[in-house]
Design an enzyme around this catalytic site. Structure first.
Site, PDB file in Angstrom:
ATOM      1  N   ASP A   1       1.824   6.541   1.955  1.00  0.00           N
ATOM      2  CA  ASP A   1       1.134   5.344   2.435  1.00  0.00           C
ATOM      3  C   ASP A   1      -0.344   5.578   2.147  1.00  0.00           C
ATOM      4  OD1 ASP A   1      -0.380   3.640   3.991  1.00  0.00           O
ATOM      5  OD2 ASP A   1       0.881   3.818   5.764  1.00  0.00           O
TER       6      ASP A   1
ATOM      7  N   ASP B   1       0.824  -1.214   0.000  1.00  0.00           N
ATOM      8  CA  ASP B   1       0.000   0.000   0.000  1.00  0.00           C
ATOM      9  C   ASP B   1       0.856   1.262   0.000  1.00  0.00           C
ATOM     10  OD1 ASP B   1       1.016  -0.353   2.506  1.00  0.00           O
ATOM     11  OD2 ASP B   1      -0.890  -0.178   3.567  1.00  0.00           O
TER      12      ASP B   1
ATOM     13  N   LYS C   1       4.807   5.246  18.246  1.00  0.00           N
ATOM     14  CA  LYS C   1       4.313   6.623  18.116  1.00  0.00           C
ATOM     15  C   LYS C   1       4.462   7.367  19.439  1.00  0.00           C
ATOM     16  CE  LYS C   1       0.678   5.417  14.996  1.00  0.00           C
ATOM     17  NZ  LYS C   1      -0.720   5.094  14.869  1.00  0.00           N
TER      18      LYS C   1
END
Ligand code: GTP
Length: 365
Positions: free
Chosen positions: A228, A119, A170
């Site tokens: 992405d 992707d 993250k």
């Protein structure tokens, strides 16, 4: 100067087994890597680029709606590639999928294997990534790209020698703006160390494990075009950028420009279609309609005077006269009645019919 290694027989694994939940409802019937992007299945762009960089044989790691990949690409001969398919009965995660697909590789234990997320649209130099990997004898070499807001991604710091020092989750306070770009070169024998028939994440388990074990995990930093396409906004942007020629793809089915109208589509001379929009096979844009930066899939209809901006209109769907859509996904066969105004993130599930003037956001009504 270092001699560039011969990557003429490079083999690759393409990860395409995910469910693409963030792209629902578009992915309810079609896996994300097969969604039409600039007029062809998304993967056609990746396959054509991989071929251009010397890849000859690709193993698809499939799971969700696996048979659709075989139907779309067969043995790969139309791309000048040899394609194989390895299917997981239940999804094994990115690492488990790589391990499973590697059974179909025919290269030796020290050979490089390219692994691509299915992707990602990327203009990076795959040949240079493989060359770095081979010249340094790395266990794995990761393409790293730079983003403005790394807090939305895990980040990947490197030392001055290019060695990856950590894989960080993250965080609001990222230590670097370099992130994992989803394209790896593995030494084949390293893939064989991933546990078999188990759910494994390369990002959360394999890479941190290799770093902790002192293996050489390298970062190949390349800041060429990268996207992405995991969300509707990014998917639309990817298609738009290809149509506008911001990223070159050998798989484009027509010339780049303000819009791409596929065969059997009809665009009224009074309609304005621009900003890298695609008008799918059999789709109709009627008089006075404005379509900007959007993807109109096959056989959909945009009625007279309707406005569609930064949106996807699914196959066979209808947007009736005067409706306004901005940042919207309309599922397969759904109908947006005239006079509706749908904004910012609205999603219409397949087959839903929104009656005339049911939704408006303007303060003047
Ligand atoms: P979301 O559900 O929206 O997060 O999308 P996704 O399912 O595609 O997951 P993600 O974007 O994290 O996946 C990155 C790449 O790995 C995509 O190309 C997926 O198709 C692929 N992928 C993710 N999980 C698996 C898996 O279990 N098996 C296989 N074969 N591929 C996977």
């Amino acid at each position: 100067m270092e001699s560039s290694p011969d990557i003429g027989n490079l083999q690759a694994i393409l990860l395409v087994g995910g469910q693409g939940t963030r792209l629902r409802p578009l992915t309810l019937g079609t896996p994300k890597p097969l969604l039409p992007t600039a007029g062809v299945p998304f993967l056609a762009h990746q396959l054509a680029r991989a071929k251009a960089f010397g890849v000859e044989r690709i193993v698809f790691a499939t799971s969700y709606r696996a048979s659709m990949f075989t139907e779309a690409f067969g043995d790969g001969s139309s791309f000048g590639l040899r394609l194989e398919y390895m299917t997981e009965e239940t999804p094994l995660g990115t690492g488990g999928a790589i391990r499973n697909a590697a059974q179909a590789l025919t290269c030796g234990p020290d050979d490089p294997v390219l692994v691509l997320n299915g992707d990602i649209l990327s203009g990076h130099d795959i040949r240079a990534q493989v060359a770095l990997h081979m010249s340094r004898g790395a266990a794995v070499t990761l393409h790293l790209t730079e983003v403005e807001d790394p807090s939305r991604f895990g980040c990947v710091p490197t030392d001055p020698d290019g060695r990856v020092t950590a894989f960080l989750e993250k965080t609001p306070y990222p230590v670097t703006n370099r992130i994992n770009a989803g394209c790896y070169v593995f030494r084949r024998s390293v893939i064989d160390t991933i546990p078999e028939n188990q759910v494994v994440s390369v990002e959360r388990e394999t890479f941190p494990g290799l770093i902790a074990a002192g293996e050489l995990v390298l970062g190949y930093i390349d800041t060429a075009y990268w996207l992405d396409v995991g969300t509707p906004t990014a998917y639309i942007k990817g298609s738009r950028d290809l149509v506008l020629g911001r990223l070159h793809s050998p798989a484009m089915p027509g010339p780049c420009g303000e819009h791409l109208a596929l065969p059997d589509s009809i665009v009224s001379p009074d309609a304005k279609v621009s900003g890298g929009s695609v008008v799918g096979h059999g789709a109709i844009v009627e008089s006075g309609a404005t379509v900007t930066g959007s993807i109109l899939l096959d056989n959909c209809v945009i009625g007279p005077g309707a406005t569609v901006v930064d949106s996807v209109v699914g196959p066979g769907a209808r947007v009736e006269g005067g409706a306004v859509l901005s940042d919207v996904v309309v599922g397969d066969g759904a109908v947006v009645g005239s006079g509706n105004e749908l904004l910012a993130g609205a999603r219409l599930w397949p087959g839903v019919v929104l009656p005339e003037s049911a939704v408006r956001f303007s303060s003047d009504v």
